[in-house]
Design a protein around this motif. Structure first.
Motif, PDB file in Angstrom:
ATOM      1  N   SER A   1      -3.186 -74.411  14.264  1.00 49.20           N
ATOM      2  CA  SER A   1      -4.296 -74.281  15.444  1.00 49.20           C
ATOM      3  C   SER A   1      -3.203 -73.399  16.710  1.00 49.20           C
ATOM      4  N   PHE A   2      -1.406 -73.350  16.316  1.00 52.74           N
ATOM      5  CA  PHE A   2      -0.793 -72.331  17.290  1.00 52.74           C
ATOM      6  C   PHE A   2      -0.568 -71.247  17.088  1.00 52.74           C
ATOM      7  N   ILE A   3      -0.762 -70.727  15.702  1.00 48.91           N
ATOM      8  CA  ILE A   3      -0.666 -68.984  14.830  1.00 48.91           C
ATOM      9  C   ILE A   3      -1.724 -68.236  15.585  1.00 48.91           C
ATOM     10  N   ARG A   4      -3.474 -69.358  15.192  1.00 49.97           N
ATOM     11  CA  ARG A   4      -4.534 -68.893  15.344  1.00 49.97           C
ATOM     12  C   ARG A   4      -4.678 -68.449  17.325  1.00 49.97           C
ATOM     13  N   GLY A   5      -4.173 -69.687  17.519  1.00 44.12           N
ATOM     14  CA  GLY A   5      -4.334 -69.541  18.924  1.00 44.12           C
ATOM     15  C   GLY A   5      -3.534 -68.441  19.978  1.00 44.12           C
ATOM     16  N   THR A   6      -2.312 -67.622  19.446  1.00 42.44           N
ATOM     17  CA  THR A   6      -1.826 -67.049  20.076  1.00 42.44           C
ATOM     18  C   THR A   6      -1.450 -65.557  19.471  1.00 42.44           C
ATOM     19  N   PRO A   7      -1.471 -64.763  19.903  1.00 42.07           N
ATOM     20  CA  PRO A   7      -1.862 -63.274  19.680  1.00 42.07           C
ATOM     21  C   PRO A   7      -0.382 -62.964  18.633  1.00 42.07           C
ATOM     22  N   LEU A   8      -0.869 -61.901  17.819  1.00 43.01           N
ATOM     23  CA  LEU A   8       0.689 -62.631  16.625  1.00 43.01           C
ATOM     24  C   LEU A   8       1.642 -60.881  17.142  1.00 43.01           C
ATOM     25  N   LEU A   9       0.943 -60.161  17.863  1.00 44.08           N
ATOM     26  CA  LEU A   9       1.914 -59.633  18.698  1.00 44.08           C
ATOM     27  C   LEU A   9       3.020 -60.064  19.556  1.00 44.08           C
ATOM     28  N   VAL A  10       3.272 -61.212  20.378  1.00 42.25           N
ATOM     29  CA  VAL A  10       3.463 -62.679  20.349  1.00 42.25           C
ATOM     30  C   VAL A  10       4.271 -63.447  19.637  1.00 42.25           C
ATOM     31  N   GLN A  11       4.026 -63.180  18.172  1.00 39.09           N
ATOM     32  CA  GLN A  11       4.317 -63.626  16.764  1.00 39.09           C
ATOM     33  C   GLN A  11       5.857 -63.096  16.624  1.00 39.09           C
ATOM     34  N   ILE A  12       5.119 -61.849  16.520  1.00 34.28           N
ATOM     35  CA  ILE A  12       6.508 -60.986  16.167  1.00 34.28           C
ATOM     36  C   ILE A  12       7.548 -61.227  17.008  1.00 34.28           C
ATOM     37  N   PHE A  13       6.814 -60.954  18.496  1.00 32.29           N
ATOM     38  CA  PHE A  13       8.454 -60.642  19.286  1.00 32.29           C
ATOM     39  C   PHE A  13       8.938 -61.964  19.599  1.00 32.29           C
ATOM     40  N   VAL A  14       8.853 -63.217  18.959  1.00 30.14           N
ATOM     41  CA  VAL A  14       9.110 -64.738  19.511  1.00 30.14           C
ATOM     42  C   VAL A  14      10.221 -64.690  18.633  1.00 30.14           C
ATOM     43  N   ILE A  15       9.598 -64.071  17.062  1.00 29.30           N
ATOM     44  CA  ILE A  15      10.384 -64.255  15.968  1.00 29.30           C
ATOM     45  C   ILE A  15      11.037 -63.212  15.531  1.00 29.30           C
ATOM     46  N   TYR A  16      11.199 -61.728  16.224  1.00 28.31           N
ATOM     47  CA  TYR A  16      11.995 -60.598  16.428  1.00 28.31           C
ATOM     48  C   TYR A  16      13.229 -60.538  17.281  1.00 28.31           C
ATOM     49  N   TYR A  17      12.955 -60.877  18.611  1.00 28.55           N
ATOM     50  CA  TYR A  17      13.713 -61.068  19.307  1.00 28.55           C
ATOM     51  C   TYR A  17      13.775 -62.722  20.638  1.00 28.55           C
ATOM     52  N   GLY A  18      12.819 -63.630  19.555  1.00 27.93           N
ATOM     53  CA  GLY A  18      13.195 -64.306  20.092  1.00 27.93           C
ATOM     54  C   GLY A  18      14.550 -65.394  19.948  1.00 27.93           C
ATOM     55  N   LEU A  19      13.866 -65.345  18.667  1.00 34.00           N
ATOM     56  CA  LEU A  19      14.810 -65.816  17.800  1.00 34.00           C
ATOM     57  C   LEU A  19      16.350 -65.583  17.895  1.00 34.00           C
ATOM     58  N   PRO A  20      17.414 -64.567  17.637  1.00 36.82           N
ATOM     59  CA  PRO A  20      18.371 -63.678  18.158  1.00 36.82           C
ATOM     60  C   PRO A  20      19.087 -65.331  19.547  1.00 36.82           C
ATOM     61  N   SER A  21      18.660 -65.611  19.754  1.00 31.79           N
ATOM     62  CA  SER A  21      18.401 -66.767  20.893  1.00 31.79           C
ATOM     63  C   SER A  21      19.167 -67.830  21.009  1.00 31.79           C
ATOM     64  N   LEU A  22      18.374 -68.031  19.479  1.00 30.88           N
ATOM     65  CA  LEU A  22      19.038 -69.469  18.611  1.00 30.88           C
ATOM     66  C   LEU A  22      20.686 -69.281  17.987  1.00 30.88           C
ATOM     67  N   GLY A  23      20.656 -67.789  17.380  1.00 30.53           N
ATOM     68  CA  GLY A  23      21.795 -67.459  16.758  1.00 30.53           C
ATOM     69  C   GLY A  23      20.765 -67.052  15.429  1.00 30.53           C
ATOM     70  N   VAL A  24      19.681 -66.702  15.430  1.00 30.81           N
ATOM     71  CA  VAL A  24      19.056 -66.292  13.948  1.00 30.81           C
ATOM     72  C   VAL A  24      18.649 -64.943  14.025  1.00 30.81           C
ATOM     73  N   SER A  25      19.152 -63.816  13.721  1.00 32.09           N
ATOM     74  CA  SER A  25      19.209 -62.894  13.896  1.00 32.09           C
ATOM     75  C   SER A  25      18.485 -62.103  12.569  1.00 32.09           C
ATOM     76  N   LEU A  26      17.132 -61.306  13.097  1.00 32.37           N
ATOM     77  CA  LEU A  26      16.371 -60.563  11.454  1.00 32.37           C
ATOM     78  C   LEU A  26      16.564 -59.124  11.955  1.00 32.37           C
ATOM     79  N   SER A  27      16.318 -58.460  10.875  1.00 28.49           N
ATOM     80  CA  SER A  27      16.447 -57.133  10.590  1.00 28.49           C
ATOM     81  C   SER A  27      15.035 -56.991  11.263  1.00 28.49           C
ATOM     82  N   PRO A  28      14.531 -55.315  11.637  1.00 29.12           N
ATOM     83  CA  PRO A  28      13.207 -55.211  11.470  1.00 29.12           C
ATOM     84  C   PRO A  28      11.842 -55.493  10.526  1.00 29.12           C
ATOM     85  N   VAL A  29      12.751 -55.354   9.218  1.00 28.36           N
ATOM     86  CA  VAL A  29      11.625 -55.522   8.230  1.00 28.36           C
ATOM     87  C   VAL A  29      10.849 -56.844   8.386  1.00 28.36           C
TER      88      VAL A  29
END
Length: 226
Positions: free
Chosen positions: A65-93
């Motif tokens: 429900s969460f994945i289908r109910g939110t834009p993919l662009l927002v999900q990308i932002f949450v994972i790439y820009y949001g996770l570093p605030s929790l100590g999880v840094s990811l490469s763009p790829v």
């Protein structure tokens, strides 16, 4: 648009093609990678949603429900820009692949779940009467039939992923769309590169549709049932 303008657009599109074609494998890699990773994850989520264990069913339902109910662009932002605030840094790829995989898994799980539920209950009963276990019934009887039902939707998901990869350009992944933008930044001519990129997406989607039809014809010959 006059002849001179058309010639300028044509020239800019042609000159952009080598750069865009060089980035096309990146786009295909993201789409295929997300599909290959998302398919088993989607299958697991589908089975979880069909589970008799309430908490597992609830957690998987919330995920879908969460994945289908939110834009993919927002999900990308949450994972790439949001996770570093929790100590999880990811490469763009890595961030792009994870976002596309999770998104694909949610949609694939619904396709797989619906396909499994579409198989008549009599198939389960017939398999049980032959002494097949639950896992054998699923593997030998239900899934082969469900695969035929799910094939068009699975193929459409892959085609959709090819187009969705354009969104990872926002996290600086140099795929097809990002390559077009880089060309435009050098030439200040947007129409030609964007048009060339659109044509490449169209060709890829058309080729995948041809593969889809070929597979559908093969599956339409029928699969063995109990």
């Amino acid at each position: 648009m006059n002849t001179e303008q058309l010639q300028l657009v044509w020239q800019s599109a042609v000159s952009a093609l080598p750069t865009l074609l060089a980035a096309t494998p990146v786009t295909l890699g993201f789409a295929l990678g997300a599909m290959l990773l998302g398919l088993p994850l989607g299958f697991a989520v589908a089975l979880a949603r069909l589970s008799r264990f309430g908490p597992l069913r609830s957690v998987s339902s919330v995920f879908v429900s969460f994945i289908r109910g939110t834009p993919l662009l927002v999900q990308i932002f949450v994972i790439y820009y949001g996770l570093p605030s929790l100590g999880v840094s990811l490469s763009p790829v890595a961030g792009g692949v994870i976002a596309l995989t999770l998104n694909a898994a949610a949609y694939l799980s619904e396709t797989i779940r619906a396909a499994i539920l579409s198989i008549p209950k009599g198939q389960h009963e017939a398999a049980t009467s032959l002494g097949l276990s639950g896992s054998q019934t699923m593997r030998l009887v239900i899934l082969p039939q469900a695969a035929r039902v799910a094939l068009p939707s699975l193929s459409n998901t892959l085609i959709g992923l090819v187009k969705d990869t354009s969104l990872v350009s926002v996290i600086t992944v140099v795929e097809l769309l990002r390559s077009a933008q880089l060309v435009i930044a050098r030439t200040f001519e947007p129409f030609g590169p964007y048009l060339a990129a659109a044509l490449i997406y169209w060709v890829i989607s058309s080729l995948l549709e041809l593969v889809q039809r070929a597979l559908e014809r093969r599956f339409s010959r029928g699969v063995a049932v109990v």
